[in-house]
Design an enzyme around this catalytic site. Structure first.
Site, PDB file in Angstrom:
ATOM      1  N   MET A   1       0.823  -1.201   0.000  1.00 21.06           N
ATOM      2  CA  MET A   1       0.000   0.000   0.000  1.00 21.06           C
ATOM      3  C   MET A   1       0.868   1.267   0.000  1.00 21.06           C
ATOM      4  O   MET A   1       2.086   1.206   0.007  1.00 21.06           O
ATOM      5  CB  MET A   1      -0.956  -0.039   1.192  1.00 21.06           C
ATOM      6  CG  MET A   1      -1.846  -1.298   1.219  1.00 21.06           C
ATOM      7  SD  MET A   1      -2.729  -1.649  -0.317  1.00 21.06           S
ATOM      8  CE  MET A   1      -3.984  -0.397  -0.235  1.00 21.06           C
ATOM      9  N   HIS A   2       0.222   2.398   0.026  1.00 25.77           N
ATOM     10  CA  HIS A   2       0.831   3.712  -0.206  1.00 25.77           C
ATOM     11  C   HIS A   2       2.053   4.020   0.663  1.00 25.77           C
ATOM     12  O   HIS A   2       2.137   3.648   1.820  1.00 25.77           O
ATOM     13  CB  HIS A   2      -0.223   4.807  -0.006  1.00 25.77           C
ATOM     14  CG  HIS A   2      -0.746   4.865   1.406  1.00 25.77           C
ATOM     15  ND1 HIS A   2      -0.177   5.663   2.369  1.00 25.77           N
ATOM     16  CD2 HIS A   2      -1.753   4.200   2.011  1.00 25.77           C
ATOM     17  CE1 HIS A   2      -0.817   5.508   3.504  1.00 25.77           C
ATOM     18  NE2 HIS A   2      -1.787   4.618   3.312  1.00 25.77           N
TER      19      HIS A   2
END
Length: 198
Positions: A129-130
């Site tokens: 994820m980010h």
């Protein structure tokens, strides 16, 4: 312009399927399981010796799908020095700048703001994820989820269906077992498993 011919490094049927889906033309496959001899695998020439495969196939590019990160790095270093190119291969959702030797399987995800190093392998359904920072030759297992702002050290392995919670650090060479839920930092070289991971 003619498409380059690739060698597949790592005898993975899933990797072969992704190459076919992406229209990557394969000249052969190289994997230690074939020993020192040439044979055939899924109708491709199969080689046990990486340099032998390069010399016989005349390939200029390669797909780096070897699961073992240490072998993956050895192949990458040896063959990069010999002039072979390892362009990133993505069958998933890639929101970050790809690095050399990236192998992102189908249903895999690398979100925006991530920094990737060379030789990262994300298996089927794995997610980074980010804003994660991903070290060299990291392996993300099938269905594993690394949540936002995690730092993954070189050669760490996140097992199938494991979850790493946001903002943590997984040290170089650490191994997170399948299905583990990581709730705190993991030191370099450690092996953790369970929920919460210990």
């Amino acid at each position: 312009m003619e498409k380059p011919t690739y060698l597949l490094f790592g005898a993975s049927p899933e990797a072969l399927g992704l190459c076919h889906a992406l229209g990557i033309s394969l000249a052969g496959v190289s994997d230690p399981i074939f020993g020192g001899r040439q044979t055939r695998w899924f109708d491709l020439p199969a080689y046990g010796n990486d340099l032998d495969a390069c010399q016989k196939s005349n390939a200029s590019s390669a797909v780096l799908a070897i699961d073992n990160s240490r072998i993956r790095e050895q192949v990458y270093r040896t063959l990069t020095d010999a002039g072979l190119d390892f362009p990133p291969v993505s069958g998933g959702c890639l929101g970050a700048e790809p690095a050399s030797g990236l192998f992102l399987q189908r249903l895999g995800n690398v979100s925006e703001g991530c920094i990737l190093s060379e030789g990262v392998r994300v298996n089927i359904g794995g997610s980074i994820m980010h804003e994660c920072v991903v070290g060299r030759f990291v392996t993300i297992g099938p269905g594993a989820v690394v949540l936002g702002k995690v730092t993954l050290g070189d050669h760490c392995y996140i097992g199938a269906n494991a979850t790493v919670l946001p903002g943590l650090s997984i040290g170089a060479g650490a191994l997170v077992g399948a299905g583990a839920v990581v709730t705190k930092d993991v030191p370099a070289g450690a092996v953790v498993k369970g929920n919460p991971a210990r």
